[in-house]
Scaffold this active site. Structure first.
Site, PDB file in Angstrom:
ATOM      1  N   LYS A  56     -35.808 -33.246   8.227  1.00  0.00           N
ATOM      2  CA  LYS A  56     -35.624 -33.334   6.772  1.00  0.00           C
ATOM      3  C   LYS A  56     -34.438 -34.239   6.434  1.00  0.00           C
ATOM      4  O   LYS A  56     -34.485 -34.999   5.471  1.00  0.00           O
ATOM      5  CB  LYS A  56     -35.409 -31.934   6.173  1.00  0.00           C
ATOM      6  N   GLY A  99     -29.011 -27.424   9.865  1.00  0.00           N
ATOM      7  CA  GLY A  99     -28.393 -28.469  10.681  1.00  0.00           C
ATOM      8  C   GLY A  99     -29.241 -29.704  10.582  1.00  0.00           C
ATOM      9  O   GLY A  99     -30.371 -29.732  11.051  1.00  0.00           O
ATOM     10  N   HIS A 100     -28.726 -30.712   9.892  1.00  0.00           N
ATOM     11  CA  HIS A 100     -29.488 -31.943   9.702  1.00  0.00           C
ATOM     12  C   HIS A 100     -28.784 -33.078  10.438  1.00  0.00           C
ATOM     13  O   HIS A 100     -27.605 -33.333  10.184  1.00  0.00           O
ATOM     14  CB  HIS A 100     -29.562 -32.315   8.221  1.00  0.00           C
ATOM     15  N   GLN A 113     -33.921 -25.005   6.103  1.00  0.00           N
ATOM     16  CA  GLN A 113     -34.915 -24.196   6.815  1.00  0.00           C
ATOM     17  C   GLN A 113     -36.326 -24.725   6.524  1.00  0.00           C
ATOM     18  O   GLN A 113     -36.488 -25.901   6.354  1.00  0.00           O
ATOM     19  CB  GLN A 113     -34.777 -22.695   6.486  1.00  0.00           C
TER      20      GLN A 113
HETATM   21  P1  GDP Z   1     -33.704 -31.056   9.902  1.00  0.00           P
HETATM   22  O1  GDP Z   1     -33.010 -29.746  10.106  1.00  0.00           O
HETATM   23  O2  GDP Z   1     -35.100 -30.890   9.405  1.00  0.00           O
HETATM   24  O3  GDP Z   1     -32.906 -32.032   9.097  1.00  0.00           O
HETATM   25  O4  GDP Z   1     -33.871 -31.689  11.359  1.00  0.00           O
HETATM   26  P2  GDP Z   1     -32.769 -31.764  12.539  1.00  0.00           P
HETATM   27  O5  GDP Z   1     -31.816 -32.866  12.214  1.00  0.00           O
HETATM   28  O6  GDP Z   1     -32.227 -30.419  12.855  1.00  0.00           O
HETATM   29  O7  GDP Z   1     -33.699 -32.140  13.767  1.00  0.00           O
HETATM   30  C1  GDP Z   1     -34.485 -33.283  13.781  1.00  0.00           C
HETATM   31  C2  GDP Z   1     -34.041 -34.208  14.932  1.00  0.00           C
HETATM   32  O8  GDP Z   1     -35.035 -35.159  15.152  1.00  0.00           O
HETATM   33  C3  GDP Z   1     -32.768 -34.986  14.660  1.00  0.00           C
HETATM   34  O9  GDP Z   1     -32.049 -35.074  15.856  1.00  0.00           O
HETATM   35  C4  GDP Z   1     -33.258 -36.357  14.208  1.00  0.00           C
HETATM   36  O10 GDP Z   1     -32.351 -37.401  14.516  1.00  0.00           O
HETATM   37  C5  GDP Z   1     -34.493 -36.477  15.044  1.00  0.00           C
HETATM   38  N1  GDP Z   1     -35.592 -37.255  14.440  1.00  0.00           N
HETATM   39  C6  GDP Z   1     -36.006 -37.289  13.149  1.00  0.00           C
HETATM   40  N2  GDP Z   1     -37.118 -38.050  13.026  1.00  0.00           N
HETATM   41  C7  GDP Z   1     -37.418 -38.483  14.277  1.00  0.00           C
HETATM   42  C8  GDP Z   1     -38.479 -39.291  14.823  1.00  0.00           C
HETATM   43  O11 GDP Z   1     -39.392 -39.736  14.130  1.00  0.00           O
HETATM   44  N3  GDP Z   1     -38.443 -39.496  16.176  1.00  0.00           N
HETATM   45  C9  GDP Z   1     -37.460 -39.013  16.983  1.00  0.00           C
HETATM   46  N4  GDP Z   1     -37.508 -39.256  18.288  1.00  0.00           N
HETATM   47  N5  GDP Z   1     -36.456 -38.249  16.499  1.00  0.00           N
HETATM   48  C10 GDP Z   1     -36.438 -37.994  15.170  1.00  0.00           C
HETATM   49  P1  IMO Z   2     -32.716 -26.482   9.277  1.00  0.00           P
HETATM   50  O1  IMO Z   2     -32.366 -26.678   7.821  1.00  0.00           O
HETATM   51  C1  IMO Z   2     -34.213 -23.820  12.388  1.00  0.00           C
HETATM   52  C2  IMO Z   2     -33.479 -19.532  11.856  1.00  0.00           C
HETATM   53  C3  IMO Z   2     -32.538 -18.845  12.825  1.00  0.00           C
HETATM   54  C4  IMO Z   2     -33.143 -17.458  12.845  1.00  0.00           C
HETATM   55  C5  IMO Z   2     -33.578 -17.244  11.394  1.00  0.00           C
HETATM   56  C6  IMO Z   2     -32.588 -16.466  10.546  1.00  0.00           C
HETATM   57  O2  IMO Z   2     -31.849 -27.237  10.227  1.00  0.00           O
HETATM   58  O3  IMO Z   2     -34.183 -26.688   9.491  1.00  0.00           O
HETATM   59  P2  IMO Z   2     -30.226 -17.068   9.475  1.00  0.00           P
HETATM   60  O4  IMO Z   2     -28.931 -17.458  10.120  1.00  0.00           O
HETATM   61  O5  IMO Z   2     -30.754 -18.084   8.523  1.00  0.00           O
HETATM   62  O6  IMO Z   2     -30.196 -15.690   8.892  1.00  0.00           O
HETATM   63  O7  IMO Z   2     -31.275 -16.981  10.707  1.00  0.00           O
HETATM   64  O8  IMO Z   2     -33.745 -18.554  10.851  1.00  0.00           O
HETATM   65  N1  IMO Z   2     -32.915 -20.708  11.168  1.00  0.00           N
HETATM   66  C7  IMO Z   2     -33.256 -21.972  11.452  1.00  0.00           C
HETATM   67  N2  IMO Z   2     -34.067 -22.484  12.399  1.00  0.00           N
HETATM   68  N3  IMO Z   2     -33.615 -24.657  11.522  1.00  0.00           N
HETATM   69  C8  IMO Z   2     -32.831 -24.158  10.530  1.00  0.00           C
HETATM   70  O9  IMO Z   2     -32.345 -24.924   9.536  1.00  0.00           O
HETATM   71  C9  IMO Z   2     -32.576 -22.765  10.496  1.00  0.00           C
HETATM   72  N4  IMO Z   2     -31.843 -21.955   9.696  1.00  0.00           N
HETATM   73  C10 IMO Z   2     -32.075 -20.703  10.106  1.00  0.00           C
HETATM   74  O10 IMO Z   2     -32.573 -19.467  14.100  1.00  0.00           O
HETATM   75  O11 IMO Z   2     -34.312 -17.436  13.635  1.00  0.00           O
HETATM   76 MG    MG Z   3     -32.036 -28.679  11.589  1.00  0.00          MG
END
Ligand code: GDP
Ligand code: IMO
Ligand code: MG
Length: 428
Positions: free
Chosen positions: A16, A40-41, A223
């Site tokens: 995202k 965590g983005h 999430q």
């Molecule tokens: P979010 O929580 O939805 O913002 O996603 P996260 O940042 O936690 O996890 C997504 C991961 O995938 C990050 O490390 C991004 O840098 C990586 N990512 C996003 N889009 C792509 C893609 O198209 N290909 C690859 N290989 N990595 C990607």
């Molecule tokens: P993003 O925005 C993945 C999961 C936790 C746990 C459950 C409840 O990066 O996609 P909490 O601390 O929210 O009460 O935990 O939700 N969880 C996530 N899993 N990505 C997240 O955020 C999450 N935020 C919470 O691992 O199972």
């Molecule tokens: Mg994340």
């Protein structure tokens, strides 16, 4: 002009942050409407990598006004740490606005999150331990502390007293922990007030006016759909509404102002924490996805559980959120597989289910019915148009599109900002 909601379609970490960043230069406001620093983005810009938790990903785009809306729970210490870390890297964070109605995560919420998880034993949710659930519980129990309370010491003290009254009994008598002093909390919170004062405002009014003026506003969900407290795999969920409806209640912007709903979805599936996951892999293919996709949590560093793409979940997300466009991420991770299984339906105790079953027990018993698609070996990270993709990758995307309930408008082919294929523009 458009109000766009962007949410996760699976169990989080779909990418995202990257999707928001991608739109950044065309946005005026990016609004975080749910969750807190459990998110965590990761956003990769050139050689720079940013990990954001509480702040909306739009904070990295210079023209964007980032907003933390009323539906968010804010750990102020974390907020300041995150702001300071960005300032140190030269990011302008001065435009951030925070809702006066957003609830605050305090030390007692973090403590209660940890002790309740420990007491759950085998029934643990595997929370991030950031105090999210207890802070939302206080909000619903009407003993929460809001941003606006920081500016009136008397009110703040009364509210902290009210919140700690029953909690201290619980902490001391049930959980065997020390009682938390009202004064300790009040002093800590008052210490944050001056720095917060210029940020705290009526964000609902701010956004309403912005839309009236024709600005482009993106509502960024933390999430994801299957972690939504109402529509996810309850009780293995987070404590907020991560679906598109949450953007409305979590920001005070009315539903008839929303023009578009973008769902970010991985070309396979991951999950962090406990709970059902029908396509989960426990073999070397699971390890392949974890390693090739770098599937380790941005927030807690935990190894993410991995599995194949689940089309009933995509359809469910399309329905619950009113998805107009999917952003399919991490297609590049599947490069090198000879065949790619996709879950097209579930078998639940001998009965075929084409849709996500409403019964929790059925979902726990669901085993995937797979269809296999031929893979590709060509490097796709340099593809910038759909035609640049190998035929089998194109067919995989078209097959997912046909079963997922909405069009796939953007395809991620790598973590970098530029590593995307755009099929349909996300902003009109
Ligand atoms: P979010 O929580 O939805 O913002 O996603 P996260 O940042 O936690 O996890 C997504 C991961 O995938 C990050 O490390 C991004 O840098 C990586 N990512 C996003 N889009 C792509 C893609 O198209 N290909 C690859 N290989 N990595 C990607
Ligand atoms: P993003 O925005 C993945 C999961 C936790 C746990 C459950 C409840 O990066 O996609 P909490 O601390 O929210 O009460 O935990 O939700 N969880 C996530 N899993 N990505 C997240 O955020 C999450 N935020 C919470 O691992 O199972
Ligand atoms: Mg994340």
């Amino acid at each position: 002009m458009p109000a766009i909601v962007l949410i996760g379609a699976q169990w989080g970490d779909e990418g995202k942050g990257k999707a928001t960043d991608l739109l950044g230069s065309r946005l005026d406001y990016v609004v975080k409407f749910n969750g807190g620093n459990n998110a965590g983005h990761t956003v990769v810009i050139g050689d720079e990598k940013y990990a954001l938790h509480l702040l909306p990903s739009g904070i990295l785009s210079p023209n964007v006004i980032p907003v933390i809306a009323n539906g968010v729970v804010v750990d102020i210490e974390v907020l300041f740490e995150e702001l300071d870390a960005l300032i140190a890297r030269g990011v302008d964070v001065s435009k951030l606005k925070v809702s006066a109605n957003a609830h605050i995560i305090t030390a007692y919420h973090r403590t209660i999150d940890k002790v309740t998880e420990r007491f759950l034993g085998k029934r643990q949710i595997g929370t991030t331990g950031r105090g999210i659930g207890p802070a939302y519980a206080d909000k619903i129990n009407r003993v929460g502390i809001r941003m606006q309370d920081l500016f009136d010491e008397n009110i703040l003290r009364q509210k902290v007293e009210g919140a700690l009254d029953s909690k201290n009994h619980l902490l001391v008598k049930i959980y065997n922990r020390r009682a938390i002093e009202v004064d300790e909390i009040v002093q800590e919170l008052l210490g944050y007030a001056e720095r917060l004062r210029p940020m705290v405002t009526d964000t609902s009014l701010l956004l309403h006016r912005a839309l009236d003026e024709g600005k482009t506003v993106l509502f960024e969900g933390g999430q994801a759909t299957m972690l939504d407290v109402d529509h996810g795999t309850y009780p293995f969920v987070t404590s907020s509404n991560a679906t598109s409806g949450g953007a409305v209640t979590g920001s005070g912007v009315a539903p008839n102002r929303i023009d578009r709903v973008i769902a970010v979805i991985k070309a396979y599936t991951t999950r962090v924490g406990a709970g059902p996951f029908p396509t989960e892999l426990f073999d070397e293919w699971g390890d392949f996805l974890t390693e090739k996709g770098h599937e380790f949590g941005t927030t807690t560093g935990r190894k993410r559980r991995t599995g194949w793409y689940d089309a009933p979940i995509a359809r469910y997300s399309a329905r619950i959120n009113g998805v107009t466009d999917f952003v399919l991420t991490k297609l590049d991770v599947l490069t090198g597989l000879s065949t790619i299984p996709v879950c097209v339906a579930y078998d639940v105790d001998g009965v075929r289910h084409d849709e996500v079953p409403v019964s929790q027990s059925d979902f726990h018993h669901a085993t995937p019915i797979y269809e296999e698609f031929p893979g590709w070996t060509e490097d796709i990270t340099t593809a910038r148009t759909f035609d640049d993709l190998p035929k089998n990758a194109q067919d995989y995307v078209l097959a997912l599109e046909a079963m997922s309930g909405s069009r796939i408008s953007v395809i991620g082919v790598g973590p970098g900002r530029e590593e995307i294929v755009v099929r349909h523009d996300l902003i009109d």
